[in-house]
Write an enzyme that holds these catalytic residues in place. Sequence first.
Site, PDB file in Angstrom:
ATOM      1  N   LYS A 242      25.677  15.698  29.603  1.00 37.69           N
ATOM      2  CA  LYS A 242      25.909  15.631  28.153  1.00 37.69           C
ATOM      3  C   LYS A 242      26.843  14.467  27.826  1.00 37.69           C
ATOM      4  O   LYS A 242      26.571  13.665  26.956  1.00 37.69           O
ATOM      5  CB  LYS A 242      26.502  16.961  27.669  1.00 37.69           C
ATOM      6  CG  LYS A 242      26.801  16.992  26.197  1.00 37.69           C
ATOM      7  CD  LYS A 242      27.302  18.347  25.740  1.00 37.69           C
ATOM      8  CE  LYS A 242      27.798  18.239  24.296  1.00 37.69           C
ATOM      9  NZ  LYS A 242      28.362  19.478  23.790  1.00 37.69           N
TER      10      LYS A 242
ATOM     11  N   GLU B 260      31.471  13.961  39.047  1.00 31.00           N
ATOM     12  CA  GLU B 260      30.496  14.333  40.092  1.00 31.00           C
ATOM     13  C   GLU B 260      29.156  13.642  39.827  1.00 31.00           C
ATOM     14  O   GLU B 260      28.563  13.016  40.703  1.00 31.00           O
ATOM     15  CB  GLU B 260      30.267  15.858  40.111  1.00 31.00           C
ATOM     16  CG  GLU B 260      31.427  16.682  40.594  1.00 31.00           C
ATOM     17  CD  GLU B 260      32.390  17.076  39.477  1.00 31.00           C
ATOM     18  OE1 GLU B 260      32.363  16.442  38.397  1.00 31.00           O
ATOM     19  OE2 GLU B 260      33.184  18.006  39.712  1.00 31.00           O
TER      20      GLU B 260
ATOM     21  N   GLY C 102      27.120  22.423  26.700  1.00 37.03           N
ATOM     22  CA  GLY C 102      26.521  22.154  28.017  1.00 37.03           C
ATOM     23  C   GLY C 102      25.847  23.377  28.614  1.00 37.03           C
ATOM     24  O   GLY C 102      24.724  23.313  29.122  1.00 37.03           O
ATOM     25  N   ARG C 103      26.513  24.533  28.524  1.00 36.55           N
ATOM     26  CA  ARG C 103      25.944  25.738  29.156  1.00 36.55           C
ATOM     27  C   ARG C 103      24.848  26.379  28.310  1.00 36.55           C
ATOM     28  O   ARG C 103      24.310  27.412  28.677  1.00 36.55           O
ATOM     29  CB  ARG C 103      27.064  26.735  29.475  1.00 36.55           C
ATOM     30  CG  ARG C 103      27.977  27.054  28.323  1.00 36.55           C
ATOM     31  CD  ARG C 103      29.241  27.780  28.785  1.00 36.55           C
ATOM     32  NE  ARG C 103      30.199  27.971  27.693  1.00 36.55           N
ATOM     33  CZ  ARG C 103      31.110  27.084  27.335  1.00 36.55           C
ATOM     34  NH1 ARG C 103      31.190  25.924  27.945  1.00 36.55           N
ATOM     35  NH2 ARG C 103      31.946  27.348  26.342  1.00 36.55           N
TER      36      ARG C 103
ATOM     37  N   GLU D 247      32.712  30.647  31.375  1.00 36.78           N
ATOM     38  CA  GLU D 247      33.204  29.434  30.713  1.00 36.78           C
ATOM     39  C   GLU D 247      33.317  29.677  29.203  1.00 36.78           C
ATOM     40  O   GLU D 247      34.115  29.048  28.520  1.00 36.78           O
ATOM     41  CB  GLU D 247      32.274  28.240  31.004  1.00 36.78           C
ATOM     42  CG  GLU D 247      32.947  26.905  30.765  1.00 36.78           C
ATOM     43  CD  GLU D 247      32.172  25.718  31.329  1.00 36.78           C
ATOM     44  OE1 GLU D 247      32.600  25.129  32.334  1.00 36.78           O
ATOM     45  OE2 GLU D 247      31.122  25.376  30.747  1.00 36.78           O
TER      46      GLU D 247
ATOM     47  N   HIS E 242      22.488  44.862  51.567  1.00 39.32           N
ATOM     48  CA  HIS E 242      22.871  44.772  52.974  1.00 39.32           C
ATOM     49  C   HIS E 242      24.112  43.910  53.168  1.00 39.32           C
ATOM     50  O   HIS E 242      24.408  43.496  54.279  1.00 39.32           O
ATOM     51  CB  HIS E 242      21.692  44.240  53.793  1.00 39.32           C
ATOM     52  CG  HIS E 242      20.506  45.140  53.682  1.00 39.32           C
ATOM     53  ND1 HIS E 242      20.322  46.229  54.502  1.00 39.32           N
ATOM     54  CD2 HIS E 242      19.489  45.162  52.784  1.00 39.32           C
ATOM     55  CE1 HIS E 242      19.205  46.859  54.144  1.00 39.32           C
ATOM     56  NE2 HIS E 242      18.693  46.233  53.101  1.00 39.32           N
TER      57      HIS E 242
ATOM     58  N   LYS F  60      40.663  18.660  36.179  1.00 43.48           N
ATOM     59  CA  LYS F  60      39.953  17.364  36.170  1.00 43.48           C
ATOM     60  C   LYS F  60      40.960  16.225  36.105  1.00 43.48           C
ATOM     61  O   LYS F  60      40.851  15.236  36.825  1.00 43.48           O
ATOM     62  CB  LYS F  60      39.047  17.267  34.928  1.00 43.48           C
ATOM     63  CG  LYS F  60      37.724  17.978  35.039  1.00 43.48           C
ATOM     64  CD  LYS F  60      36.870  17.579  33.837  1.00 43.48           C
ATOM     65  CE  LYS F  60      35.693  18.496  33.672  1.00 43.48           C
ATOM     66  NZ  LYS F  60      34.962  18.283  32.430  1.00 43.48           N
TER      67      LYS F  60
HETATM   68  O1  F6P Z   1      33.565  20.896  33.542  1.00 44.29           O
HETATM   69  C1  F6P Z   1      32.838  21.762  32.746  1.00 44.29           C
HETATM   70  C2  F6P Z   1      31.703  21.084  32.052  1.00 44.29           C
HETATM   71  O2  F6P Z   1      32.164  20.349  30.981  1.00 44.29           O
HETATM   72  C3  F6P Z   1      30.664  22.094  31.627  1.00 44.29           C
HETATM   73  O3  F6P Z   1      30.952  22.678  30.431  1.00 44.29           O
HETATM   74  C4  F6P Z   1      29.424  21.282  31.630  1.00 44.29           C
HETATM   75  O4  F6P Z   1      28.270  22.072  31.672  1.00 44.29           O
HETATM   76  C5  F6P Z   1      29.613  20.454  32.880  1.00 44.29           C
HETATM   77  O5  F6P Z   1      31.002  20.197  32.921  1.00 44.29           O
HETATM   78  C6  F6P Z   1      28.837  19.188  32.954  1.00 44.29           C
HETATM   79  O6  F6P Z   1      29.121  18.323  31.880  1.00 44.29           O
HETATM   80  P1  F6P Z   1      28.196  17.110  31.535  1.00 44.29           P
HETATM   81  O7  F6P Z   1      26.844  17.629  31.175  1.00 44.29           O
HETATM   82  O8  F6P Z   1      28.860  16.397  30.397  1.00 44.29           O
HETATM   83  O9  F6P Z   1      28.108  16.233  32.753  1.00 44.29           O
END
Ligand code: F6P
Length: 546
Positions: A205, A211, A265-266, A351, A382, A510
């Site tokens: 987003k 990452e 995002g979620r 979240e 199990h 972060k």
């Molecule tokens: O760190 C949490 C978050 O902001 C989530 O809310 C989101 O889904 C995820 O990181 C990834 O964010 P982006 O889509 O901006 O890379």
Amino acid sequence: MNNDKNFQWGNLFKNWDRIKEKHLKDMFTESPNRFEKFSFSKDDLTLDFSKERIDEDILKNLIELAKSSDIEKARTAMFSGEHINNTENRAVMHVALRANAEDNYSIDGILTSTIVHDVLDSFLDFADNIRSGNIRNARGETFTDVINIGIGGSDLGPVMSVNALKAFSNNGPNLHFIANIDGNDFHDTTAMLDPARTLILIASKTFTTIETMTNAESAKQWLLSSLSQDELSLNMVALSTNLYATKEFGIKDDYVFGFWDWVGGRYSMCAAIGLPIALAIGARNFRDLLAGFRDMDIHFKEAPLNKNLPILLALIGIWRRNIMNATTLAIMPYDQRLNRFPAYVQQMDMESNGKSTTSDGNLVDMQTAPVIWGESGTNAQHSFFQLLHQGTDIVPVDFIISAKANHNLLGHHEKLISNFLAQSEALAFGKSKDTVINEMLEQGFNYSDALKLSPHRSFKGNRPSTSIIYEKMNPFSLGRLIALYEHKVFVQGVIWGINSFDQWGVELGKVAAVDIGKVIEGDGLISDLHVATQPLLRQIYKLQKK
Ligand code: F6P
């Protein structure tokens, strides 16, 4: 909290005092038709709350709590595009992503359907053209594989859905997912793939997530091991709201599929973040998925509180969390292909509602989201079910199953169903010491051994669970199931008085990682770091022989 709401909370605690010593076994003896009283259906979807520790007065009391929490007003505010995400001054309109034009949703006076459908049509077209081989790489070859690079909401929905809908994914490219910044994720995923025939989707987003951007850079280098700089752009797609950053990264304009800040995002898998799902199952199936979401949206919007499935599921959760004091919720899909569903709901719920400040900035005066976890059945039986049956904590469970299988293997689904039914029965009713002793005597044990072993072999029971059943796992029923949980989370957030749509809690770590990262990259001194962090980093350096 208004007086009426306080009054309803007070009544709930009184109701708990009244029934807390009562066993589900006795509740069923007194009222064998609990299923009729406490199960609720919409078409083929049924939620059975009969094995929750509630009675009719409690359910009425919970519905009064929902009324006094102004759920209806909050629901209207969300559906009408008000900026209910007040800490970010944003509307929350994921429902618009799966709406029909006649739903007439708008934000700040602007109808959403045209912009939503423009992007939807274009990314679904793109998906079908990749699947059919109309869109190819710069060498005219078709794509055999797709890697989605994204994390959190830009990963979990697609990875869960692609898995859940495997029965609908013939003839498409193979889908892979890289989320973790740990290079092993990238390494293992790309190891067997041909860069030239792999389409990379960079899903973010913000297009700033460390990452995703680190993996995206590695992906660029990986593609360049096989393609020239000029050929690269036909292997890279971006799914993002940050069109400036996607351009900077070198993504072609028509390979960028955007969305909007009013999509969290979620809650974004119905936006362009869903492209990997469309690549796996095709546009027609993706539209069925959206129809399933919409079906639950409309039900949530229009059904009265006492028949409204997400509201009822939320209220049962409130009863478990705030009145029974359950700290966790286990989500158990008896469906191997839903094995990532607990992880998906985990982000959506924790979240959204893992907060201790109310929307207006005060401390919340009650417990909020439980820890969400889970695993597919029967595997879970199990591993950790021992604790669910005999541990010292009460862990409420949501059991989920489809009546029909998506395969023809003889005997499997019948056994899956038997286990699904047996677990909620065992949790609810347990097994008394007397029964254990009698059974052991019948099996030939002597009385003293039977007596000695009976505490170990008996089950107290009275452990609550909800069963969720539908006809078959398909795109429609998956969409409906996800929207059920989305709206449940929303309702609970309203009752707790929190903003379910920001996530400030992820920021601190972060920022700290960036500061520590600078030191690790040589831009700063170890002694600048926190005294608690310095010795750990020194220990790591020692092991690295730096
Ligand atoms: O760190 C949490 C978050 O902001 C989530 O809310 C989101 O889904 C995820 O990181 C990834 O964010 P982006 O889509 O901006 O890379």
